[in-house]
Design an enzyme around this catalytic site. Sequence first.
Site, PDB file in Angstrom:
ATOM      1  N   CYS A  52       4.742   9.631  24.467  1.00 49.23           N
ATOM      2  CA  CYS A  52       5.186  10.211  23.188  1.00 49.23           C
ATOM      3  C   CYS A  52       6.505   9.606  22.745  1.00 49.23           C
ATOM      4  CB  CYS A  52       5.314  11.725  23.323  1.00 49.23           C
ATOM      5  SG  CYS A  52       5.925  12.519  21.810  1.00 49.23           S
ATOM      6  N   ARG A  55       9.965  12.430  21.338  1.00 49.30           N
ATOM      7  CA  ARG A  55      10.509  13.424  22.258  1.00 49.30           C
ATOM      8  C   ARG A  55      11.944  13.877  21.991  1.00 49.30           C
ATOM      9  NH1 ARG A  55       9.148  10.770  27.882  1.00 49.30           N
ATOM     10  NH2 ARG A  55       8.604   8.888  26.713  1.00 49.30           N
ATOM     11  N   TRP A 224       4.464  16.273  14.468  1.00 52.55           N
ATOM     12  CA  TRP A 224       4.080  15.751  13.160  1.00 52.55           C
ATOM     13  C   TRP A 224       3.581  14.339  13.347  1.00 52.55           C
ATOM     14  CZ3 TRP A 224       9.263  17.481  13.846  1.00 52.55           C
ATOM     15  CH2 TRP A 224      10.151  16.477  14.229  1.00 52.55           C
ATOM     16  N   GLU A 229      -0.160   6.138  13.099  1.00 55.17           N
ATOM     17  CA  GLU A 229      -1.302   6.741  13.797  1.00 55.17           C
ATOM     18  C   GLU A 229      -2.510   6.804  12.855  1.00 55.17           C
ATOM     19  OE1 GLU A 229       1.283  10.336  15.156  1.00 55.17           O
ATOM     20  OE2 GLU A 229      -0.336  10.119  16.610  1.00 55.17           O
TER      21      GLU A 229
HETATM   22  N1  ARG Z   1      -2.868   9.738  17.461  1.00 57.37           N
HETATM   23  C1  ARG Z   1      -3.523  11.004  17.282  1.00 57.37           C
HETATM   24  C2  ARG Z   1      -4.153  11.063  15.898  1.00 57.37           C
HETATM   25  O1  ARG Z   1      -4.006  10.171  15.122  1.00 57.37           O
HETATM   26  C3  ARG Z   1      -2.557  12.167  17.420  1.00 57.37           C
HETATM   27  C4  ARG Z   1      -1.708  12.184  18.679  1.00 57.37           C
HETATM   28  C5  ARG Z   1      -0.501  13.066  18.577  1.00 57.37           C
HETATM   29  N2  ARG Z   1       0.380  12.619  17.538  1.00 57.37           N
HETATM   30  C6  ARG Z   1       1.530  13.216  17.163  1.00 57.37           C
HETATM   31  N3  ARG Z   1       2.191  12.689  16.187  1.00 57.37           N
HETATM   32  N4  ARG Z   1       1.965  14.278  17.770  1.00 57.37           N
HETATM   33  O2  ARG Z   1      -4.789  12.010  15.531  1.00 57.37           O
END
Ligand code: ARG
Length: 349
Positions: A52, A55, A224, A229
């Site tokens: 992560c 953090r 968030w 991602e």
């Molecule tokens: N990478 C994953 C997604 O796109 C989520 C993982 C957690 N991500 C976060 N920003 N807490 O759905």
Amino acid sequence: MRQFHHEQPVAGPPGPRLRAVLDEIDRTGSYRHTRAELTYGAKLAWRNAARCIGRLYWRSLLVRDLRHLASADDIAAECFEHLRLAGNGGRIRPVVSVFAPDRPDRPAARILNQQLVRYAGHRVGGEFVGDPAGAALTARARDLGWKCAEDRFEVLPLLIQERPDGPPARYELPDDTTLEVPLLHPDHDWFAELGLRWYAVPAISDLTLEIGGVRYPTAPFNGWYMGTEIGARNLADADRYDMLGTVAERLGLDTSGHRTLWRDRALIELNLAVLHSFQQAGVTIADHHTESERFLRHVAQEKRLGRPTPADWSWIVPPVSGGLTPVYHRYYDPVDPALRPAFVPREAW
Ligand code: ARG
């Protein structure tokens, strides 16, 4: 227990509590965390999460103590409340909801979904519609009688299994739980016509929260989103929504070979659209430059406190523009898979 008492001096020395815990284990086969132990343990599990990048804010985690709830109905209702609290009208808050733990005589219920909000994916005629990452759960839900529309962004129901030998129960997410953002591009009006969207709250629901030997298999948690991602993985990966070809074509790029960098150019525009749209919609999202700087601040802060920050380089470095971010240009403290508290892959029943 020793770490808790060391980092939370108001709790006093660990001796008396350790003796009480050992005694409770002798009598019952397990022990109950105090609320303070649970709260701090969940925060430590986040601080220990080597993959992560987010953090820095581990202390701010909102820990919901729902250990008195073990039934599928109650878990579903509180998962909905989790999403409302976490979504918070767009100002996303990191939240974990901790339901009843595994007991020596009775395993806890499990949420079968990977995340509380995820899109369905399935074959319609010859073509795949939706998110391939949701395919297994979609099949499972349909076996249970779920009627799946033919939409590319259809939110999956929650499947919650109370016991290993029983069928999962199915719960449709109420509309007010799933904040979503339609994607627009700041310079290209046609982008909206692609009909892309994404949900606001990434809430992982298939990891076990393990604290002091107690396992909480039902402990969904969220932070968030970082834009990449969605823009560089969920919508871009060839085995996910695979949108780069479509975006490149609408941009009018020369897609005749690798060297025109059409994929790279489309990828940047897609990521820009994600950040722009969330910002326009008033939904928290971080860009990878900012989140990288925050992570290195976290590493430095932990170092000043005399603590390592184990981190997995290949997960911390963002999937676009890696070398532009400061997290790329260094290595991190080694990851110990036995480190606890932690969010760990769930055991099979
Ligand atoms: N990478 C994953 C997604 O796109 C989520 C993982 C957690 N991500 C976060 N920003 N807490 O759905």
